[in-house]
Design a protein around this motif. Sequence first.
Motif, PDB file in Angstrom:
ATOM      1  N   TYR A 162     -57.928  76.494   2.095  1.00 50.29           N
ATOM      2  CA  TYR A 162     -58.517  76.161   0.803  1.00 50.29           C
ATOM      3  C   TYR A 162     -59.372  77.317   0.294  1.00 50.29           C
ATOM      4  CZ  TYR A 162     -62.865  75.225   3.388  1.00 50.29           C
ATOM      5  OH  TYR A 162     -63.974  75.345   4.180  1.00 50.29           O
ATOM      6  N   TYR A 163     -59.464  77.397  -1.027  1.00 49.09           N
ATOM      7  CA  TYR A 163     -60.448  78.232  -1.702  1.00 49.09           C
ATOM      8  C   TYR A 163     -61.521  77.330  -2.274  1.00 49.09           C
ATOM      9  CZ  TYR A 163     -58.018  82.734  -1.750  1.00 49.09           C
ATOM     10  OH  TYR A 163     -57.440  83.932  -1.403  1.00 49.09           O
ATOM     11  N   THR A 164     -62.745  77.825  -2.292  1.00 53.77           N
ATOM     12  CA  THR A 164     -63.823  77.102  -2.963  1.00 53.77           C
ATOM     13  C   THR A 164     -64.668  78.105  -3.730  1.00 53.77           C
ATOM     14  OG1 THR A 164     -65.639  75.529  -2.672  1.00 53.77           O
ATOM     15  CG2 THR A 164     -65.448  77.259  -1.034  1.00 53.77           C
ATOM     16  N   GLN A 165     -65.429  77.593  -4.698  1.00 57.19           N
ATOM     17  CA  GLN A 165     -66.291  78.440  -5.516  1.00 57.19           C
ATOM     18  C   GLN A 165     -67.734  78.242  -5.097  1.00 57.19           C
ATOM     19  OE1 GLN A 165     -65.846  77.787  -9.690  1.00 57.19           O
ATOM     20  NE2 GLN A 165     -67.213  79.429 -10.288  1.00 57.19           N
ATOM     21  N   ILE A 166     -68.408  79.328  -4.738  1.00 57.73           N
ATOM     22  CA  ILE A 166     -69.796  79.232  -4.311  1.00 57.73           C
ATOM     23  C   ILE A 166     -70.714  79.390  -5.521  1.00 57.73           C
ATOM     24  CG2 ILE A 166     -69.312  80.006  -1.970  1.00 57.73           C
ATOM     25  CD1 ILE A 166     -70.223  82.777  -2.725  1.00 57.73           C
ATOM     26  N   ASP A 167     -72.021  79.268  -5.306  1.00 60.21           N
ATOM     27  CA  ASP A 167     -72.990  79.245  -6.402  1.00 60.21           C
ATOM     28  C   ASP A 167     -72.944  80.500  -7.270  1.00 60.21           C
ATOM     29  OD1 ASP A 167     -73.811  76.792  -5.578  1.00 60.21           O
ATOM     30  OD2 ASP A 167     -75.513  77.514  -4.415  1.00 60.21           O
TER      31      ASP A 167
END
Length: 210
Positions: A162-167
């Motif tokens: 998975y890819y996720t978007q951080i702050d």
Amino acid sequence: TMKDTAYDVFIFTNGLDYYSINFAEEEVAKVINPVYNKQPVTGLALAELDGSLVIGQQDGYGLVIGSRQDDIYDWDYAQTADDKTKAWYQLFGKGVTAIVPYIGGLLVFTKDDSTMLKGNPADITTFERLDASIGGCMSFESWCYHDKYLFFYDNVQKNMYYYTQIDTGQKVLGEPIAPEVQKYFDDVEKLQIVSYIGENRSEIWVLTES
């Protein structure tokens, strides 16, 4: 589904031929002719980027090509350099299996890796092509959005990533889901992923064909 000028259009393809359907025009169905180097572009990976229809080609050159912004019938990338809305292309040297709009850009997947395209590919002053990351995607059907995550199946590693978007807005590639799921993917020829959130469930459904 995407917009062309002021209207919503539906794009249909079998990977070889491309058609648009627009019920607001007299000519409802139109042929789309994506071309690179005087050869037809083929592929099932489709996406939209800032009004451009984007196609990923798995055979031949291994490329991603985008139409002119707000004109899905114009694929002439050999325009003047200062034309910031013209058609564009990017070569990858190996088959493109999936393209996914994500975090203000496009993630371009091959079976081995993924590359982020950011900015406007028709404008070299704003465009950025990031280095490839590990984690490929099997096909145009082998990914889904789920909450803030982008899940995809890598048939080389036989696992889900998975890819996720951080702050800070950057993408982060997560670890493989779990080693114990690999046994279900020993001989997969086709795999589809669907996100389901509802009825107190938050699940990813996987359909495989061996």
